[in-house]
Design a protein around this motif. Structure first.
Motif, PDB file in Angstrom:
ATOM      1  N   ASN A  71      -6.409  -1.474  12.663  1.00 35.44           N
ATOM      2  CA  ASN A  71      -6.553  -1.505  11.738  1.00 35.44           C
ATOM      3  C   ASN A  71      -6.642   0.140  10.679  1.00 35.44           C
ATOM      4  OD1 ASN A  71      -8.125  -3.982  11.200  1.00 35.44           O
ATOM      5  ND2 ASN A  71      -9.888  -3.336  12.351  1.00 35.44           N
ATOM      6  N   SER A  72      -6.457   0.909  11.607  1.00 32.32           N
ATOM      7  CA  SER A  72      -5.216   2.170  10.931  1.00 32.32           C
ATOM      8  C   SER A  72      -3.795   1.449  10.819  1.00 32.32           C
ATOM      9  CB  SER A  72      -5.804   3.049  12.381  1.00 32.32           C
ATOM     10  OG  SER A  72      -7.042   4.045  12.083  1.00 32.32           O
ATOM     11  N   ILE A  75      -4.351   0.369   6.959  1.00 34.76           N
ATOM     12  CA  ILE A  75      -4.899   0.709   6.333  1.00 34.76           C
ATOM     13  C   ILE A  75      -3.323   1.345   6.070  1.00 34.76           C
ATOM     14  CG2 ILE A  75      -6.817   2.889   5.546  1.00 34.76           C
ATOM     15  CD1 ILE A  75      -8.142   1.318   7.272  1.00 34.76           C
ATOM     16  N   ASN A  76      -2.630   2.935   6.847  1.00 30.56           N
ATOM     17  CA  ASN A  76      -2.246   3.990   6.477  1.00 30.56           C
ATOM     18  C   ASN A  76      -1.029   2.608   5.941  1.00 30.56           C
ATOM     19  OD1 ASN A  76      -3.370   5.488   7.703  1.00 30.56           O
ATOM     20  ND2 ASN A  76      -2.450   5.461   9.582  1.00 30.56           N
ATOM     21  N   VAL A  79      -2.019   2.496   2.764  1.00 28.34           N
ATOM     22  CA  VAL A  79      -1.918   3.421   1.311  1.00 28.34           C
ATOM     23  C   VAL A  79      -0.364   4.058   1.468  1.00 28.34           C
ATOM     24  CG1 VAL A  79      -2.859   5.901   1.442  1.00 28.34           C
ATOM     25  CG2 VAL A  79      -4.038   3.682   2.086  1.00 28.34           C
ATOM     26  N   ALA A 153     -10.290  -4.959   6.644  1.00 30.15           N
ATOM     27  CA  ALA A 153      -9.575  -3.468   6.473  1.00 30.15           C
ATOM     28  C   ALA A 153      -8.642  -3.420   5.409  1.00 30.15           C
ATOM     29  CB  ALA A 153      -9.240  -3.069   8.458  1.00 30.15           C
ATOM     30  N   ALA A 157      -7.201  -1.702   2.395  1.00 30.61           N
ATOM     31  CA  ALA A 157      -6.573  -0.797   1.960  1.00 30.61           C
ATOM     32  C   ALA A 157      -5.887  -0.363   0.689  1.00 30.61           C
ATOM     33  CB  ALA A 157      -5.484  -1.240   3.111  1.00 30.61           C
ATOM     34  N   CYS A 160      -7.910   0.396  -1.717  1.00 26.65           N
ATOM     35  CA  CYS A 160      -7.853   1.903  -1.876  1.00 26.65           C
ATOM     36  C   CYS A 160      -6.612   2.812  -2.635  1.00 26.65           C
ATOM     37  CB  CYS A 160      -7.834   2.277  -0.684  1.00 26.65           C
ATOM     38  SG  CYS A 160      -7.994   4.349   0.210  1.00 26.65           S
ATOM     39  N   PHE A 172     -13.048   5.406  -0.537  1.00 24.70           N
ATOM     40  CA  PHE A 172     -13.059   4.383   1.104  1.00 24.70           C
ATOM     41  C   PHE A 172     -13.437   6.057   1.834  1.00 24.70           C
ATOM     42  CE2 PHE A 172      -9.167   2.982   3.962  1.00 24.70           C
ATOM     43  CZ  PHE A 172     -10.007   2.691   4.172  1.00 24.70           C
ATOM     44  N   TYR A 175     -15.457   5.041   5.198  1.00 25.58           N
ATOM     45  CA  TYR A 175     -14.685   3.998   5.567  1.00 25.58           C
ATOM     46  C   TYR A 175     -15.369   3.789   7.087  1.00 25.58           C
ATOM     47  CZ  TYR A 175     -12.167   0.182   8.069  1.00 25.58           C
ATOM     48  OH  TYR A 175     -11.242  -0.647   8.964  1.00 25.58           O
ATOM     49  N   SER A 289      -6.125  13.464   7.451  1.00 26.29           N
ATOM     50  CA  SER A 289      -6.481  12.270   6.285  1.00 26.29           C
ATOM     51  C   SER A 289      -6.754  13.105   5.310  1.00 26.29           C
ATOM     52  CB  SER A 289      -7.472  11.879   7.119  1.00 26.29           C
ATOM     53  OG  SER A 289      -7.800  11.087   7.969  1.00 26.29           O
ATOM     54  N   ASN A 293      -4.276  12.362   2.542  1.00 27.04           N
ATOM     55  CA  ASN A 293      -4.011  11.621   1.613  1.00 27.04           C
ATOM     56  C   ASN A 293      -4.327  12.131   0.191  1.00 27.04           C
ATOM     57  OD1 ASN A 293      -4.513   9.404   3.085  1.00 27.04           O
ATOM     58  ND2 ASN A 293      -6.606   9.561   3.515  1.00 27.04           N
TER      59      ASN A 293
END
Length: 447
Positions: A71-72, A75-76, A79, A153, A157, A160, A172, A175, A289, A293
């Motif tokens: 899931n990470s 998301i990464n 993004v 997820a 993202a 997001c 977000f 999360y 993060s 981000n």
């Protein structure tokens, strides 16, 4: 006598900092990380209390741990791949691209979820080859339940990415707090009925709740009528996430491999590694993060304006501060590991023997914080500069070094479980940092 200019100067500096999008974004994400990790400690403490470092704890760790990493990755990927692409467009063109991304990747995330659900028995055999056979089916069931978080997820993202493009970080930012809160709620409310499965159910529900929040804020006020046809070719849409996802997958494999190897050493080792990951993950989240981000749109903006020297200077200053913070955090964590672990987790099924085991495993894993944070910051910055080749190549180094060192030592000592991961991540950062600095002159000359 005139007033001292020092208070006035300090006020101006503070005002500029507060008005800076970079600072505001970092503070907002930082607040989310603080909240998420406070609740995250409660989640891990509850896991420790109910499961300790027994084989049942292993069954949860080997199923949810890799899925959390996946899931990470999603998301990464969304993004870092699409914030620069969305930032380069305005108004209706941006909205048209955003909606196209949602349509395409909704199918991809659905197919990925179905594939994991169907292949769960095979995946657990790969992810936990040394798991106690009595808990094999439990892990398979946990993986299948938690797999439905993937669709939430991934879709969250993409929404997001649109929010980050407009420098709206708050929806977000929480999360992880949402995931942890619902995991706790699921475990507590369902423990007597479903046991360890309550953790997986709560995790999945939390992912869908966070998706609903991000979806609402991303779509609020979005004009979807009379949009132009999105002219971005499918090759460009797929090429960006493929490069980023390969990068993040390679980094995630470093810990996935370490966790899989730990199941060979004995019962409770995979769970002990996951408890240690809390000690590494918290400072890592604070180091990476908020900075990355909020830094990502800024670097993308400087690149679009051909102000590469300013972008390089910003990256170097960020890495210097991050290195100082990472080394300090690692030293403090190693010095205080045993009393802190006992204070946080030693109750219920998490005994003094569990504290000693986790403290020992932490010795090898803690230094991974330094290489991991610096490698992530450097890699993300290069992706924002549209220079994906170097971070992509460097991402293979940690898991290759980890595998070579782990198989070479072939040790069953708990303190060496995380050594390969630590050495591998530092090797990856050193290689990437050296290659990036050697390439800067050529990048500037190409302007």
């Amino acid at each position: 006598m005139s007033d001292s200019p020092t208070p006035v100067l300090a006020e101006r500096v503070l005002t500029r900092a507060v008005e800076s999008p970079l600072v505001r974004g970092g503070l907002t994400i930082g607040a989310g990380i603080i909240t998420g990790n406070i609740i995250g400690f409660a989640r891990v403490a509850l896991t420790a209390y109910l499961l300790g470092t027994h084989s049942q704890a292993d069954s949860l760790a080997v199923a949810v741990g890799p899925l959390d990493a996946l899931n990470s990755v999603l998301i990464n990927t969304m993004v870092f791949a699409f914030v620069p692409m969305l930032t380069a467009r305005e108004g209706a063109e941006r909205t048209a691209l955003f909606l196209k991304l949602n349509r395409w990747f909704a199918w991809l995330f659905t197919l990925l979820t179905a594939a994991i659900v169907l292949s769960a028995p095979l995946l657990i055999g790969i992810l936990a080859p040394g798991l106690n056979p009595s808990y094999y089916q439990t892990s398979v069931n946990i993986l299948r339940i938690a797999a439905f978080s993937i669709m939430a997820a991934g879709a969250a993202a993409i929404n997001c990415a649109l929010l980050y493009t407009d420098r709206r970080f708050a929806p977000f930012a929480f999360y992880q707090a949402c995931i942890n809160l619902f995991t706790i709620a699921g475990a507590l409310s369902l423990w007597k009925v479903l046991g360890v499965y309550g953790f997986a159910i709560g995790y999945t529900v939390g992912a869908w709740v966070q998706f609903a929040v991000v979806y609402f804020y991303a779509r609020a006020g979005l004009q979807t009528r009379d949009l132009p046809t999105c002219q971005v070719h499918w090759r460009e849409i797929l090429a960006r996430p493929m490069a980023v996802s390969l990068y993040t997958v390679c980094l995630a494999l470093n810990i996935v491999f370490t966790r899989a190897w730990s199941t060979h050493i004995g019962p409770g080792m995979a769970a002990a590694l996951d408890y240690c990951m809390r000690g590494v993950g918290v400072p890592l989240a604070f180091l990476v993060s908020p900075i990355s981000n909020s830094l990502l749109p800024e670097i993308a903006r400087l690149r679009s304006q051909l102000r590469l020297r300013e972008a390089y200077s910003l990256i170097d200053r960020t890495l210097g501060l991050a290195a100082l913070a990472a080394v300090s955090a690692c030293g403090i964590a190693l010095a205080l590991r045993q009393p802190v672990i006992a204070l946080l987790f030693q109750r219920g099924n998490f005994t003094a023997q569990s504290t000693a085991l986790v403290s020992t495993v932490f010795l090898g894993l803690a230094p991974s914080l330094i290489g991991w944070s610096l490698l992530e910051l450097t890699g993300r910055a290069l992706f924002a500069l549209d220079r994906p080749v170097l971070p992509l190549c460097a991402a293979f180094i940690p898991v290759l070094v980890n595998g070579a060192l782990t198989f070479g030592l072939h040790s069953s000592n708990p303190e060496l479980i995380g050594l390969g991961a630590s050495v591998g991540l530092m090797s990856g950062f050193v290689a990437l940092f050296a290659a990036a600095h050697a390439s800067r002159k050529g990048w500037l000359a190409a302007l």
